[in-house]
Design a protein around this motif. Structure first.
Motif, mmCIF file in Angstrom:
data_model
loop_
_atom_site.group_PDB
_atom_site.id
_atom_site.type_symbol
_atom_site.label_atom_id
_atom_site.label_comp_id
_atom_site.label_asym_id
_atom_site.label_seq_id
_atom_site.Cartn_x
_atom_site.Cartn_y
_atom_site.Cartn_z
ATOM 1 N N PRO A 220 9.753 8.432 1.489
ATOM 2 C CA PRO A 220 9.841 6.903 1.870
ATOM 3 C C PRO A 220 9.756 6.782 3.680
ATOM 4 O O PRO A 220 10.391 6.346 4.429
ATOM 5 N N VAL A 221 8.512 7.259 4.305
ATOM 6 C CA VAL A 221 8.119 7.253 5.509
ATOM 7 C C VAL A 221 6.699 7.072 5.741
ATOM 8 O O VAL A 221 5.897 7.096 5.004
ATOM 9 N N ASP A 222 6.423 6.250 6.776
ATOM 10 C CA ASP A 222 4.983 5.918 7.188
ATOM 11 C C ASP A 222 4.364 7.191 7.839
ATOM 12 O O ASP A 222 5.295 8.129 8.468
ATOM 13 N N PRO A 223 3.168 7.461 7.945
ATOM 14 C CA PRO A 223 2.258 6.516 7.283
ATOM 15 C C PRO A 223 1.935 6.890 5.831
ATOM 16 O O PRO A 223 2.593 7.906 5.402
ATOM 17 N N PRO A 224 1.557 6.184 4.633
ATOM 18 C CA PRO A 224 1.263 6.423 3.447
ATOM 19 C C PRO A 224 0.324 7.488 3.279
ATOM 20 O O PRO A 224 -0.574 7.489 3.959
ATOM 21 N N GLU A 225 0.418 8.251 2.339
ATOM 22 C CA GLU A 225 -0.553 9.067 1.896
ATOM 23 C C GLU A 225 -1.757 8.583 0.930
ATOM 24 O O GLU A 225 -2.793 8.922 1.224
ATOM 25 N N TYR A 226 -1.296 7.595 0.226
ATOM 26 C CA TYR A 226 -2.430 6.902 -0.762
ATOM 27 C C TYR A 226 -2.291 5.556 -0.769
ATOM 28 O O TYR A 226 -1.316 4.797 -0.429
ATOM 29 N N PHE A 227 -3.451 4.857 -1.143
ATOM 30 C CA PHE A 227 -3.400 3.459 -1.397
ATOM 31 C C PHE A 227 -4.537 2.915 -2.786
ATOM 32 O O PHE A 227 -5.240 3.850 -2.627
ATOM 33 N N VAL A 228 -4.222 2.018 -3.217
ATOM 34 C CA VAL A 228 -5.331 1.252 -3.987
ATOM 35 C C VAL A 228 -5.213 -0.127 -3.696
ATOM 36 O O VAL A 228 -4.125 -0.733 -4.030
ATOM 37 N N TRP B 154 6.890 7.615 -3.306
ATOM 38 C CA TRP B 154 7.571 6.448 -3.092
ATOM 39 C C TRP B 154 6.587 5.171 -2.976
ATOM 40 O O TRP B 154 5.490 5.672 -2.336
ATOM 41 N N GLN B 155 6.847 3.942 -3.382
ATOM 42 C CA GLN B 155 5.614 2.989 -3.214
ATOM 43 C C GLN B 155 6.089 1.733 -2.783
ATOM 44 O O GLN B 155 7.327 1.433 -2.649
ATOM 45 N N ALA B 156 4.974 1.227 -2.153
ATOM 46 C CA ALA B 156 5.415 -0.391 -1.593
ATOM 47 C C ALA B 156 4.405 -1.289 -2.041
ATOM 48 O O ALA B 156 3.213 -0.858 -2.227
ATOM 49 N N LEU B 157 4.509 -2.486 -2.445
ATOM 50 C CA LEU B 157 3.712 -3.402 -3.001
ATOM 51 C C LEU B 157 3.358 -4.383 -1.821
ATOM 52 O O LEU B 157 4.293 -4.831 -1.283
ATOM 53 N N PHE B 158 1.890 -4.859 -2.150
ATOM 54 C CA PHE B 158 1.548 -5.994 -1.093
ATOM 55 C C PHE B 158 1.071 -7.004 -1.688
ATOM 56 O O PHE B 158 0.443 -6.969 -2.826
ATOM 57 N N ASP B 159 1.080 -8.360 -1.148
ATOM 58 C CA ASP B 159 0.873 -9.516 -1.694
ATOM 59 C C ASP B 159 -0.732 -9.608 -1.658
ATOM 60 O O ASP B 159 -1.191 -10.846 -1.783
ATOM 61 N N ASP B 160 -1.563 -8.983 -0.953
ATOM 62 C CA ASP B 160 -2.924 -9.221 -0.577
ATOM 63 C C ASP B 160 -3.649 -7.940 -0.651
ATOM 64 O O ASP B 160 -3.104 -6.709 -0.267
ATOM 65 N N ILE C 13 -1.235 -1.425 -3.452
ATOM 66 C CA ILE C 13 -0.169 -0.521 -3.482
ATOM 67 C C ILE C 13 -0.311 0.634 -2.563
ATOM 68 O O ILE C 13 -1.288 1.276 -2.427
ATOM 69 N N TYR C 14 0.636 0.975 -1.699
ATOM 70 C CA TYR C 14 0.789 2.142 -0.885
ATOM 71 C C TYR C 14 1.894 3.228 -1.462
ATOM 72 O O TYR C 14 2.834 2.846 -2.116
ATOM 73 N N TRP C 15 1.177 4.588 -1.467
ATOM 74 C CA TRP C 15 2.475 5.453 -1.789
ATOM 75 C C TRP C 15 2.590 6.331 -0.429
ATOM 76 O O TRP C 15 1.765 6.798 0.228
ATOM 77 N N SER C 16 3.808 6.855 -0.435
ATOM 78 C CA SER C 16 4.128 7.678 0.621
ATOM 79 C C SER C 16 5.338 8.770 0.229
ATOM 80 O O SER C 16 6.042 8.630 -0.867
#
Length: 208
Positions: free
Chosen positions: A131-139, A167-173, A205-208
């Motif tokens: 759970p750290v920035d920056p993410p490794e992947y996103f879709v 770990w992932q983070a979700l975004f509204d756009d 979705i971001y993954w880190s």
């Protein structure tokens, strides 16, 4: 973003496809799937998307989708979605398979408590750093199969499970600027059985 109008638009799109299509009928509980449209059998509802190529393949069961996502390494995952998520042996084998193998990064679910349809995300077995920035992947945006009788995964995720240390983070756009889950430190989550106020809002979705 408001989800009510989106859900109405999705339902309308499904209604326009009724002619000539066979439909899967299921009755989710009010707490897990209230307001969700039924999914068409014309499109497999257990899909796999690659974070590297963005290619998508869909299957009738989660057993098939996990087999594909792991490059054939796990071919016997339970066909019941919740059982597959909760089985520690299956989880251990889904996690990265070593250099050169395909790794499952996370699985998104259409209903709360890991219910119903699934969207499995995979990529090269390089793992995540937690759970750290920056993410490794996103879709972004997420796959939309409404034109072919399936699910628009944008604004239709209610739970998720991370794999391979991701770990992932979700975004509204689709621009990935408005974080909706988690909204408190450490800003990333390894899993969520119910996204609460973030239900049916994710478009990135971001993954880190």
């Amino acid at each position: 973003m408001q989800t009510t109008n989106r859900r109405k638009r999705i339902t309308a799109a499904f209604a326009g496809l009724v002619f000539g299509l066979a439909w899967v009928v299921y009755a989710p509980t009010a707490s897990a799937g209230e307001g969700k449209p039924a999914a068409s059998a014309a499109q497999g509802t257990h899909c796999v998307i690659s974070v590297t190529t963005k290619a998508v393949d869909c299957f009738a069961t989660i057993t098939e989708s996990i087999a594909f996502a792991t490059g054939g390494r796990v071919t016997d995952a339970p066909s019941d979605v919740l059982t597959a998520v909760k089985d520690p042996d299956v989880t251990a084998r889904i996690n990265g398979g070593g250099p050169g193998a395909l790794a499952v990064i996370g699985i998104q679910y259409y209903l709360a408590n890991y219910g119903s349809h699934s969207l499995t995300v995979n990529g090269p077995d390089v793992g995540c750093d937690g759970p750290v920035d920056p993410p490794e992947y996103f879709v972004a945006p997420l796959p939309n199969f409404v034109p072919s009788g399936g699910i628009n995964w944008n604004n239709n995720i209610r739970s998720f499970q991370g794999y391979s240390g991701c770990w992932q983070a979700l975004f509204d756009d689709p621009g990935c600027t408005v974080r909706i889950y988690p909204t408190i430190p450490p800003w990333w989550g390894p899993f969520a059985a119910d996204l609460g106020v973030a239900n049916d809002r994710a478009e990135c979705i971001y993954w880190s």
